[in-house]
Design an enzyme around this catalytic site. Structure first.
Site, PDB file in Angstrom:
ATOM      1  NE  ARG A   1      -4.323  -1.161  -0.121  1.00 44.18           N
ATOM      2  CZ  ARG A   1      -4.517  -2.176  -0.950  1.00 44.18           C
ATOM      3  NH1 ARG A   1      -3.520  -2.572  -1.735  1.00 44.18           N
ATOM      4  NH2 ARG A   1      -5.684  -2.791  -1.008  1.00 44.18           N
TER       5      ARG A   1
ATOM      6  CG  ASP B   1       1.472  -2.261  -8.405  1.00 44.45           C
ATOM      7  OD1 ASP B   1       1.306  -1.989  -9.610  1.00 44.45           O
ATOM      8  OD2 ASP B   1       0.614  -2.851  -7.715  1.00 44.45           O
TER       9      ASP B   1
ATOM     10  CD  GLU C   1      -2.634   3.674  -5.691  1.00 41.23           C
ATOM     11  OE1 GLU C   1      -3.718   3.123  -5.957  1.00 41.23           O
ATOM     12  OE2 GLU C   1      -1.661   3.046  -5.241  1.00 41.23           O
TER      13      GLU C   1
ATOM     14  CB  SER D   1       1.611  -5.837  -8.709  1.00 38.42           C
ATOM     15  OG  SER D   1       1.017  -5.632  -7.449  1.00 38.42           O
TER      16      SER D   1
ATOM     17  CG  HIS E   1      -2.872  -0.327  -6.931  1.00 41.47           C
ATOM     18  ND1 HIS E   1      -3.241   0.438  -5.845  1.00 41.47           N
ATOM     19  CD2 HIS E   1      -2.966  -1.609  -6.512  1.00 41.47           C
ATOM     20  CE1 HIS E   1      -3.543  -0.334  -4.820  1.00 41.47           C
ATOM     21  NE2 HIS E   1      -3.381  -1.598  -5.205  1.00 41.47           N
TER      22      HIS E   1
END
Length: 317
Positions: free
Chosen positions: A229, A253, A258, A279, A277
């Site tokens: 996170r 990632d 975001e 993965s 984000h």
């Protein structure tokens, strides 16, 4: 009539699996938002989560008893309200071990073989050496947060001849981790690792766990990879560490904000690999998440409680 509301469309095969497992009096609602929204107040089980659902479901007269989250992270969910109303929450932990560990390995290999530089040269139609290349064989990987993703990442690291260090709250040993530490051993792992892999959930305990002090402990040659996170990392501290050469690079990632803003300096850094984000994305995701739900719905119907991946509201995961 008891209702299960899926906040997503279901395939015919998925519907058949569900109807085979549930009594005939149960109703399954799924599809687009317009199809399931009218049924939220009557739902006993909700599969998936969208923030706007809370207003209709989390109230003193709710019929809701169980939420099966389609993802693993629950940091954006109103956990206190769910706990106060006695609602059980389960997640999709376990779905992500293969795709995320492969992304982690891809980032480590990209950094060691400087593939990220070669890709930039390719875009510019430039035949240019990237200099002497490294190997991950013989290097040390530090996995911060050894759960299912960390276990699989450690296994892959061992296949490449890496030394694997791990950190988890309990300090319980793992088959593929050469040395496991509890939380008090974090500093030691940061000092020793060539690749620091962060798989942690976002909780009050992990919020901005990685700041200026922690980056200062890492080797100047180390690479920091975060697929857990974004909120576990202080972005300004990370930027400073990258600019000042306190670490060699970062594979990211997840981010504090975001989507990552277009103005973020991270985009322009040639020692940073960015993925959006994704993965945990895999063509097998829905099938694996459905397996978890099917185990849980069978247990719920038999015992009144799902059997796996119950979220601890105190721990936030």
């Amino acid at each position: 009539m008891p209702k299960i509301v899926f906040l997503r469309p279901l395939s015919q095969n998925q519907l058949e699996q569900i109807y085979t497992a549930i009594p005939p009096e149960w109703e399954v609602i799924h599809g687009d938002k317009e199809q399931w929204t009218p049924h939220l107040k009557e739902a006993e089980i909700i599969v998936g989560w969208i923030g706007t659902v809370a207003e209709q479901c989390l109230n003193p007269n709710t019929k809701l008893r169980w939420i099966q989250n389609w993802g693993a992270g629950v940091d954006g969910m109103p956990l206190a309200e769910m706990a106060a109303q006695g609602i059980v929450l389960t997640n999709a932990s376990g779905v992500h071990a293969f795709p995320i560990s492969e992304t982690i390995l891809a980032m480590m290999l990209a950094f060691s073989r400087k593939l990220h530089h070669s890709i930039r040269h390719q875009i510019q139609n430039t035949w240019k050496s990237t200099g002497e290349l490294d190997e991950i064989h013989g290097r040390t990987m530090g996995v911060i947060g050894v759960g299912e993703i960390g276990e699989e990442t450690a296994r892959l690291g061992k296949a490449f001849g890496m030394k694997v260090l791990g950190v988890r709250r309990s300090g319980k040993p793992s088959q593929h981790v050469d040395q496991m530490f509890d939380n008090l051993g974090l500093d030691e792992v940061l000092r020793l690792s060539d690749y620091i892999i962060v798989t942690l959930p976002l909780t009050p305990e992990t919020y901005r766990l990685f700041g200026r002090r922690e980056f200062g402990l890492m080797k100047a040659s180390a690479h920091f990879i975060n697929i857990g996170r974004g909120g576990t990392t202080d972005t300004d501290a990370l930027l400073g560490a990258l600019r000042e050469g306190k670490i060699a690079g970062a594979g990211l990632d997840v981010f504090e904000q975001e989507p990552l803003p277009e103005t973020s300096p991270l985009w322009q850094m040639d020692n940073v690999i960015i993925t959006p984000h994704n993965s945990g994305s895999t063509v097998y995701y829905d099938d694996r998440a459905m397996e978890i739900f099917m185990k849980n719905i069978k247990a719920y119907l038999q015992n009144g409680q799902p059997s796996c991946n119950l979220v601890d509201f105190d721990k936030h995961y």
